[in-house]
Enzyme design. Structure first.
Site, PDB file in Angstrom:
ATOM      1  N   ASN A 171      39.703  98.073  41.948  1.00 24.38           N
ATOM      2  CA  ASN A 171      40.416  97.018  41.246  1.00 24.38           C
ATOM      3  C   ASN A 171      41.097  97.574  40.017  1.00 24.38           C
ATOM      4  O   ASN A 171      40.624  98.519  39.401  1.00 24.38           O
ATOM      5  CB  ASN A 171      39.473  95.858  40.865  1.00 24.38           C
ATOM      6  CG  ASN A 171      38.831  96.059  39.506  1.00 24.38           C
ATOM      7  OD1 ASN A 171      39.447  95.771  38.479  1.00 24.38           O
ATOM      8  ND2 ASN A 171      37.611  96.584  39.498  1.00 24.38           N
ATOM      9  N   ILE A 201      42.624  95.128  37.497  1.00 17.86           N
ATOM     10  CA  ILE A 201      43.047  93.820  37.000  1.00 17.86           C
ATOM     11  C   ILE A 201      43.780  94.017  35.666  1.00 17.86           C
ATOM     12  O   ILE A 201      44.816  93.405  35.429  1.00 17.86           O
ATOM     13  CB  ILE A 201      41.828  92.883  36.793  1.00 17.86           C
ATOM     14  CG1 ILE A 201      40.968  92.793  38.069  1.00 17.86           C
ATOM     15  CG2 ILE A 201      42.281  91.493  36.317  1.00 17.86           C
ATOM     16  CD1 ILE A 201      41.604  92.166  39.270  1.00 17.86           C
ATOM     17  N   GLY A 202      43.229  94.888  34.838  1.00 21.95           N
ATOM     18  CA  GLY A 202      43.885  95.164  33.559  1.00 21.95           C
ATOM     19  C   GLY A 202      43.489  94.195  32.464  1.00 21.95           C
ATOM     20  O   GLY A 202      44.293  93.853  31.598  1.00 21.95           O
ATOM     21  N   ASN A 260      32.502  96.793  26.087  1.00 22.71           N
ATOM     22  CA  ASN A 260      33.152  97.442  27.230  1.00 22.71           C
ATOM     23  C   ASN A 260      33.995  98.618  26.763  1.00 22.71           C
ATOM     24  O   ASN A 260      35.161  98.474  26.461  1.00 22.71           O
ATOM     25  CB  ASN A 260      34.009  96.393  27.951  1.00 22.71           C
ATOM     26  CG  ASN A 260      34.714  96.954  29.173  1.00 22.71           C
ATOM     27  OD1 ASN A 260      34.536  98.132  29.510  1.00 22.71           O
ATOM     28  ND2 ASN A 260      35.517  96.132  29.811  1.00 22.71           N
ATOM     29  N   CYS A 279      36.505 100.493  30.509  1.00 25.53           N
ATOM     30  CA  CYS A 279      37.424  99.959  31.500  1.00 25.53           C
ATOM     31  C   CYS A 279      38.441 101.038  31.880  1.00 25.53           C
ATOM     32  O   CYS A 279      39.200 101.500  31.034  1.00 25.53           O
ATOM     33  CB  CYS A 279      38.163  98.729  30.983  1.00 25.53           C
ATOM     34  SG  CYS A 279      39.332  98.119  32.216  1.00 25.53           S
ATOM     35  N   THR A 330      33.021 100.847  36.713  1.00 17.08           N
ATOM     36  CA  THR A 330      33.587 101.384  37.958  1.00 17.08           C
ATOM     37  C   THR A 330      33.989 102.854  37.818  1.00 17.08           C
ATOM     38  O   THR A 330      34.251 103.344  36.718  1.00 17.08           O
ATOM     39  CB  THR A 330      34.824 100.569  38.358  1.00 17.08           C
ATOM     40  OG1 THR A 330      35.711 100.532  37.247  1.00 17.08           O
ATOM     41  CG2 THR A 330      34.433  99.152  38.744  1.00 17.08           C
ATOM     42  N   GLY A 363      26.042  98.198  40.003  1.00 18.47           N
ATOM     43  CA  GLY A 363      26.784  99.137  40.840  1.00 18.47           C
ATOM     44  C   GLY A 363      26.338  98.994  42.276  1.00 18.47           C
ATOM     45  O   GLY A 363      25.344  99.569  42.685  1.00 18.47           O
ATOM     46  N   GLY A 364      27.032  98.157  43.027  1.00 19.52           N
ATOM     47  CA  GLY A 364      26.796  98.066  44.465  1.00 19.52           C
ATOM     48  C   GLY A 364      25.610  97.239  44.902  1.00 19.52           C
ATOM     49  O   GLY A 364      25.209  97.298  46.072  1.00 19.52           O
ATOM     50  N   THR A 382      30.771  92.958  42.734  1.00 14.51           N
ATOM     51  CA  THR A 382      31.598  92.853  43.937  1.00 14.51           C
ATOM     52  C   THR A 382      30.980  91.976  45.025  1.00 14.51           C
ATOM     53  O   THR A 382      31.704  91.286  45.752  1.00 14.51           O
ATOM     54  CB  THR A 382      31.849  94.281  44.479  1.00 14.51           C
ATOM     55  OG1 THR A 382      32.452  95.041  43.426  1.00 14.51           O
ATOM     56  CG2 THR A 382      32.762  94.286  45.683  1.00 14.51           C
TER      57      THR A 382
HETATM   58  C1  LIG Z   1      37.493  92.690  40.086  1.00 16.90           C
HETATM   59  C2  LIG Z   1      36.607  93.345  39.066  1.00 16.90           C
HETATM   60  C3  LIG Z   1      36.813  93.082  37.702  1.00 16.90           C
HETATM   61  C4  LIG Z   1      36.007  93.666  36.730  1.00 16.90           C
HETATM   62  N1  LIG Z   1      36.234  93.372  35.410  1.00 16.90           N
HETATM   63  C5  LIG Z   1      35.408  93.897  34.457  1.00 16.90           C
HETATM   64  C6  LIG Z   1      35.570  93.542  33.079  1.00 16.90           C
HETATM   65  O1  LIG Z   1      36.434  92.726  32.723  1.00 16.90           O
HETATM   66  N2  LIG Z   1      34.729  94.096  32.166  1.00 16.90           N
HETATM   67  C7  LIG Z   1      33.737  94.981  32.529  1.00 16.90           C
HETATM   68  O2  LIG Z   1      33.000  95.460  31.679  1.00 16.90           O
HETATM   69  N3  LIG Z   1      33.553  95.317  33.833  1.00 16.90           N
HETATM   70  C8  LIG Z   1      34.367  94.801  34.797  1.00 16.90           C
HETATM   71  N4  LIG Z   1      34.158  95.146  36.120  1.00 16.90           N
HETATM   72  C9  LIG Z   1      33.068  96.070  36.478  1.00 16.90           C
HETATM   73  C10 LIG Z   1      31.808  95.312  36.909  1.00 16.90           C
HETATM   74  O3  LIG Z   1      31.312  94.494  35.873  1.00 16.90           O
HETATM   75  C11 LIG Z   1      30.704  96.274  37.390  1.00 16.90           C
HETATM   76  O4  LIG Z   1      30.336  97.107  36.316  1.00 16.90           O
HETATM   77  C12 LIG Z   1      31.127  97.147  38.541  1.00 16.90           C
HETATM   78  O5  LIG Z   1      31.987  96.456  39.422  1.00 16.90           O
HETATM   79  C13 LIG Z   1      29.938  97.692  39.356  1.00 16.90           C
HETATM   80  O6  LIG Z   1      29.174  96.660  39.945  1.00 16.90           O
HETATM   81  P1  LIG Z   1      29.392  96.146  41.475  1.00 16.90           P
HETATM   82  O7  LIG Z   1      29.432  97.360  42.344  1.00 16.90           O
HETATM   83  O8  LIG Z   1      28.236  95.230  41.741  1.00 16.90           O
HETATM   84  O9  LIG Z   1      30.699  95.425  41.485  1.00 16.90           O
HETATM   85  C14 LIG Z   1      34.971  94.560  37.119  1.00 16.90           C
HETATM   86  C15 LIG Z   1      34.759  94.811  38.476  1.00 16.90           C
HETATM   87  C16 LIG Z   1      35.552  94.216  39.447  1.00 16.90           C
HETATM   88  C17 LIG Z   1      35.282  94.513  40.905  1.00 16.90           C
END
Ligand SMILES: Cc1cc2nc3c(=O)[nH]c(=O)nc-3n(C[C@H](O)[C@H](O)[C@H](O)COP(=O)(O)O)c2cc1C
Ligand SMILES: Cc1cc2nc3c(=O)[nH]c(=O)nc-3n(C[C@H](O)[C@H](O)[C@H](O)COP(=O)(O)OP(=O)(O)OC[C@H]3O[C@@H](n4cnc5c(N)ncnc54)[C@H](O)[C@@H]3O)c2cc1C
Lengths: 304, 251
Positions: A69, A71-72, A127, A130, A193, A243-244, A266
């Site tokens: 992702n 998103i920004g 954060n 990012c 990520t 993470g996952g 996710t």
């Molecule tokens: C679509 C999307 C948007 C995310 N936006 C943020 C964010 O705004 N701030 C942040 O700290 N992490 C953001 N993350 C990271 C997640 O919080 C998380 O650390 C990362 O996805 C790993 O967990 P997961 O594998 O369960 O998704 C985002 C992840 C995804 C997939």
């Protein structure tokens, strides 16, 4: 009865499961599926000093066992979030964690200070990791001195407990963790990520408009487990792991590696009920592996 | 309201080149769905769900029909599902077409390729209300044409193929000159087509259905946004859309 409760700085969790930042918006959409009070806590989508539109689309791509992702950091800005989103989440009986983002130290300070003015937010997640915006804090997340500096500055302007969110895009995760602990962090959240890219064969160019994106989902779980395991041997502040994660066994794996609670990101996209389902399954999984409480399992996987 | 529902496959049929028609049984979705809404389909082995439009609904049989083209691994996998199997969807998702515009006595449906499906249920509903329906449907070539007969039953229809192997040659915009006057248009298809149409029919009242890669599909992740102006305004395609008034968004 299996005890799922965990006490962390600023956060009394009735269970260790919370949605991860950016994967749950500000809760409204998922509150149509279930009562958010079932959650251990909620981590809001990133907030910046003022409104941000974010990157161009496409912003997401699917990968083997995961997704990218970029998103920004799209968000309406910290003031608007406090005005319209925090009061909504405060209707639920759960601690609220605000995700603080920025491109300068001053912006981090401004966002943290503004959240500090409401008593409805219980902790901040800083954060500094990012990977999706050029000035999105990643430089703070890859240099231990800069990470320590921003942590210190934010600590000064806010009374709220601060969880620093670590980036996996570093060669020495332990050095990062130690630096922010020394700077006064109350806890860590990890991992954000992993930076990645996908090339779209039909047009032969990077698929995401931002070219690179952050990899999440089951594909990154072993990286997260390894990093938490290493970090927990060198710091004493608690870790919220992520993470996952997609089931209760995954949660136990994170607890064993040293996490005190976990966030699910996710997996919400495939199954909007994933958090309450994991909460329901967790007692049986803990029991199956011989634990009477979440607390019992934390760090038990670490072999010294 | 979006729910997570299990769809039971009643039939699977190939109706054109790489194009599958699936009839799915589910009481809630069949009752709640309006034209233009979509299902966010969980396909085994895939992290992200796939958005697929609702192409038809039979309330008495409690079925909804989807039509999809095999594009990549997700739709390929889905095309191998067989009658009797079930899969999970989130739906009905998004905001559908506005069909309450009583002024619109005659409507033009403009569909491109895999943008044609949602227009069928829309046309059927509008025809039931006594509106006059005219359809312009564009496909790549003769073997990808589908539902021609069904659209003809709703009203006058024009088929266009890019290579001219069936109907008129070229793009849907090439035949708009042949179409008699209408009050309102509804369109779904690839972005370049929608852009051409909204420019060409600038003076007309219209609705367009947009496509974008989606994450959650419920409005939480901000993957599928589209700008509404140049000052940072935006809409979420999955939640505010996929249907927008032609003047609402910036293509
Ligand atoms: C679509 C999307 C948007 C995310 N936006 C943020 C964010 O705004 N701030 C942040 O700290 N992490 C953001 N993350 C990271 C997640 O919080 C998380 O650390 C990362 O996805 C790993 O967990 P997961 O594998 O369960 O998704 C985002 C992840 C995804 C997939
Ligand atoms: C609101 C909406 C309604 C749609 N309705 C239909 C329909 O009725 N029939 C139909 O055949 N197709 C429809 N599509 C397009 C369909 O979603 C894609 O063709 C499909 O997701 C491709 O998946 P794949 O795994 O086969 O392709 P891959 O290219 O392997 O998919 C990889 C990823 O990209 C996404 N993706 C790829 N192409 C598109 C696209 N055009 N739009 C959105 N996401 C895409 C996929 O969902 C997946 O996450 C619709 C799209 C949207 C947004």
């Amino acid at each position: 009865m299996t005890n799922l409760a965990v006490d962390l700085p600023g956060l009394k969790l009735k269970n260790p499961i919370m949605p991860a930042s950016g994967c749950f918006g500000f809760g409204r959409e998922y509150s149509e599926f279930y009562d958010l009070s079932k959650l251990g806590a909620v981590i809001m989508k990133a907030a910046t000093g003022s409104e941000r539109f974010g990157n161009n689309t496409p912003r997401v791509a699917e990968t083997a066992s995961g997704m990218l992702n970029a998103i920004g950091l799209q968000n309406p800005g910290v003031e608007k979030i406090i005005e319209t989103e925090v009061p909504y989440l405060a209707n639920y009986d759960i601690p609220i964690i605000a995700n603080v983002a920025g491109s300068t130290i001053e912006e981090y300070e401004l966002v943290a200070k503004t959240f500090n003015q409401t008593d409805q937010v219980h902790a901040l997640e800083l954060n500094i990791s990012c990977p999706n915006v050029k000035e999105g804090g990643i430089q703070f997340g890859t240099d231990p001195d800069m990470a320590a500096n921003v942590t210190k500055k934010v600590k000064k302007v806010s009374d709220l407990p601060i969880y620093v969110k670590l980036s996996p895009n570093v060669s020495d995760i332990v050095a990062m963790a130690k630096a922010v602990e020394a700077a006064g962090a109350d806890g860590l959240t990890m991992i954000n990520t992993l930076s990645g890219m996908q090339i779209h064969l039909p047009n032969k160019h990077p698929l995401l408009a931002n070219k690179t994106g952050g990899l999440s989902g089951p594909a990154i779980k072993p990286v997260a487990i390894r990093m938490i395991y290493e970090v927990k041997q060198h710091v004493s502040i608690p870790v919220i792991g992520m993470g996952g994660i997609s089931n209760a066994e995954d949660v136990l794996e994170f607890l064993l590696a040293g996490a005190s609670a976990v966030a699910v990101g996710t997996a919400n996209f495939q199954n909007p009920f994933i958090c309450p389902e994991i909460i329901e399954e967790l007692p049986a999984v803990l029991k199956k592996y011989g634990f009477n409480s979440v607390q019992d399992a934390i760090g038990k996987g670490i072999v010294v | 309201m979006i729910k997570k529902e299990e769809m039971l496959i009643k039939s699977v049929k190939s109706i054109a080149l790489d194009t599958i028609e699936m009839v799915l049984n589910n009481r809630y979705i069949s009752r709640a769905a309006v034209p233009g809404q979509f299902l966010h389909v969980d396909i085994q082995g895939h992290t992200l769900r796939r958005p697929i439009s609702i192409a038809d609904v039979d309330k008495s049989e409690e079925t909804v029909t989807i039509l999809f083209k095999i594009m990549g691994s997700g739709t390929k996998h889905l095309s191998a599902y067989q009658t009797g199997m079930t899969f999970s969807v989130l739906g009905p998702s998004g905001n559908g077409f506005n069909i309450d515009n009583r002024e619109a006595k005659s409507v033009l449906l403009i569909g491109g390729g895999i943008g044609v499906p949602p227009l069928y249920y829309l046309g059927k509903r509008l025809a039931e209300e006594g509106r006059e329906i005219i359809s312009v449907l564009g496909f790549q070539s003769a073997e990808s044409v589908f539902y021609e007969q069904k659209f003809q039953e709703l009203g006058e229809s024009f088929i266009v193929t890019n290579d001219g192997s069936y109907g008129d040659k070229g793009f849907v915009t090439n035949v708009l000159g042949k179409v008699k006057d209408f009050d309102c248009y509804y369109s779904c298809g690839p972005s370049p087509m929608l852009k051409a149409i909204t420019e060409r029919l600038e003076h007309k009242h219209g609705y367009i259905s947009l496509e974008e890669r989606m994450g959650c599909g419920v409005g939480a992740c901000f993957a599928c946004v589209i700008p509404t102006d140049t000052s940072g305004g935006y809409k979420k395609i999955c939640k505010d859309g996929p249907v927008f008034s032609s003047r609402e968004v910036t293509l």
